[in-house]
Design an enzyme around this catalytic site. Sequence first.
Site, short mmCIF file in Angstrom:
data_model
loop_
_atom_site.label_atom_id
_atom_site.label_comp_id
_atom_site.label_asym_id
_atom_site.label_seq_id
_atom_site.Cartn_x
_atom_site.Cartn_y
_atom_site.Cartn_z
N LYS A 91 -5.20 -9.69 -6.29
CA LYS A 91 -6.47 -9.98 -5.61
C LYS A 91 -7.53 -8.92 -5.94
CE LYS A 91 -6.49 -7.55 -1.31
NZ LYS A 91 -7.40 -7.42 -0.23
N LYS A 136 -11.11 -3.41 -3.12
CA LYS A 136 -12.06 -2.28 -3.11
C LYS A 136 -11.46 -1.04 -3.74
CE LYS A 136 -13.80 -3.04 1.46
NZ LYS A 136 -12.50 -3.21 2.08
N LYS A 148 0.83 -1.22 0.00
CA LYS A 148 0.00 0.00 0.00
C LYS A 148 0.87 1.26 0.00
CE LYS A 148 -4.37 -1.80 1.51
NZ LYS A 148 -5.55 -1.72 2.32
N1 AQP Z 1 -9.88 -10.63 -2.91
C1 AQP Z 1 -10.18 -11.13 -1.73
N2 AQP Z 1 -10.41 -12.45 -1.57
C2 AQP Z 1 -10.75 -12.96 -0.37
N3 AQP Z 1 -10.88 -12.23 0.74
C3 AQP Z 1 -10.67 -10.90 0.64
N4 AQP Z 1 -10.73 -9.90 1.54
C4 AQP Z 1 -10.41 -8.73 0.92
N5 AQP Z 1 -10.15 -8.94 -0.38
C5 AQP Z 1 -10.31 -10.29 -0.58
C6 AQP Z 1 -11.09 -10.08 2.94
O1 AQP Z 1 -12.19 -9.22 3.21
C7 AQP Z 1 -12.11 -8.82 4.59
C8 AQP Z 1 -12.25 -7.33 4.68
O2 AQP Z 1 -11.16 -6.70 4.02
P1 AQP Z 1 -10.76 -5.24 4.43
O3 AQP Z 1 -11.91 -4.36 4.17
O4 AQP Z 1 -10.26 -5.23 5.81
O5 AQP Z 1 -9.59 -4.77 3.52
P2 AQP Z 1 -8.59 -5.49 2.62
O6 AQP Z 1 -8.20 -6.81 3.14
O7 AQP Z 1 -7.46 -4.54 2.36
O8 AQP Z 1 -9.53 -5.68 1.35
P3 AQP Z 1 -9.78 -4.83 0.05
O9 AQP Z 1 -11.17 -5.08 -0.37
O10 AQP Z 1 -8.72 -5.15 -0.93
O11 AQP Z 1 -9.69 -3.33 0.46
P4 AQP Z 1 -8.62 -2.25 0.06
O12 AQP Z 1 -8.69 -2.12 -1.44
O13 AQP Z 1 -9.04 -1.02 0.75
O14 AQP Z 1 -7.27 -2.73 0.51
C9 AQP Z 1 -10.75 -9.29 5.13
O15 AQP Z 1 -10.94 -10.45 5.88
C10 AQP Z 1 -9.98 -9.58 3.88
O16 AQP Z 1 -8.99 -10.56 4.10
#
Ligand code: AQP
Length: 328
Positions: A195, A198, A113
Amino acid sequence: MGKQRIFSGIQATGSLHLGNYLGAIRNWVKMQVEYDNYFCVVDLHTITVPQDPQILRANIREVAGFLFAAGIAEENSVVFIQSHVKAHSELAWLLNCITPMGWLQRMIQFKEKSEKQKEDVSVGLYNYPVLQAADILLYDTNLVPVGEDQKQHVELCRDIAQRFNYRYGEIFVLPDVYIPPIGGRVMGLSNPDKKMSKSEEKKDEAIFLLDSPEEIRLKIQRATTDSLREICFDDKRSGINNLLTIYQLLTEKTREQIEEHFVGKSYKDLKEELAEVIIGSLHPIQERYREITEEKGYLDKMLNRGAERAGDYAERKLQMILKHIGLR
Ligand code: AQP
């Protein structure tokens, strides 16, 4: 013996996607009866990268609404917003004071990040896993169900808890991580080597939980595959493997059943069928989400009650921690 406790959180960095649902939320819904659960919209984590205040406010409500819409129920689970329970920030500070910098420097998510953020990268982003440890440890959590990307953070949380216990006595429960055997890492649609995320700028990468049937059909139709023909699970063919894995997660069929079903069929057939499966699976959640957001005051009432229940537990735990440290 009482039930074991689960804690997990979700950021409000944007609209939720199929990866969040299949990797995390759906498992929380399935596991909630067997466990005692705390689920949290981690808004303080969300601001570790820049956010527009108005959009952030809306995203926090959207994420919370989806937790209820997906089936998290008040009888089994406490759902709340992180910043509504002040003990999270206070414990994070206390844990900061015993966490070696070197432990945080190893965190892969920070490295990834911070590359995007360049010179704007905040201390908060670096410190993110310590706040996450506070979230988990405040509730005497036994199990943390997350997607694969969060595994390293939960392991760090365990290390912090162990260090704290060694210094001040047996205060914290050591949590275990739970990664689902399938779906722990749902990949992007046009770039299946990354992956689904969001905050990915290319919005075609993810199926969002509020996407319309037309958007879902179009995104799946455009998803990257390969020049081969056979439809089978194969880690080396990341595009087709990802589509089949999503299909498997949503239909709950075995790999053999799925491969047999698609013998002699084309990628176009797979994509058309997968799109309909996704549309059908998201439809009830989208309907429930609309009901929840249309009922005036419903979400606020649920979140206020959640914050009260979480706050009571967290405050008691915090007072005990302060005593052990010598601050009370
Ligand atoms: N691609 C994914 N596959 C499986 N699990 C996923 N998680 C996120 N992306 C995937 C799981 O969703 C939960 C919440 O995630 P988060 O909101 O804490 O943030 P993150 O892990 O950083 O997920 P994002 O969606 O990719 O957000 P951004 O783009 O802001 O970084 C967690 O349990 C995560 O593992």
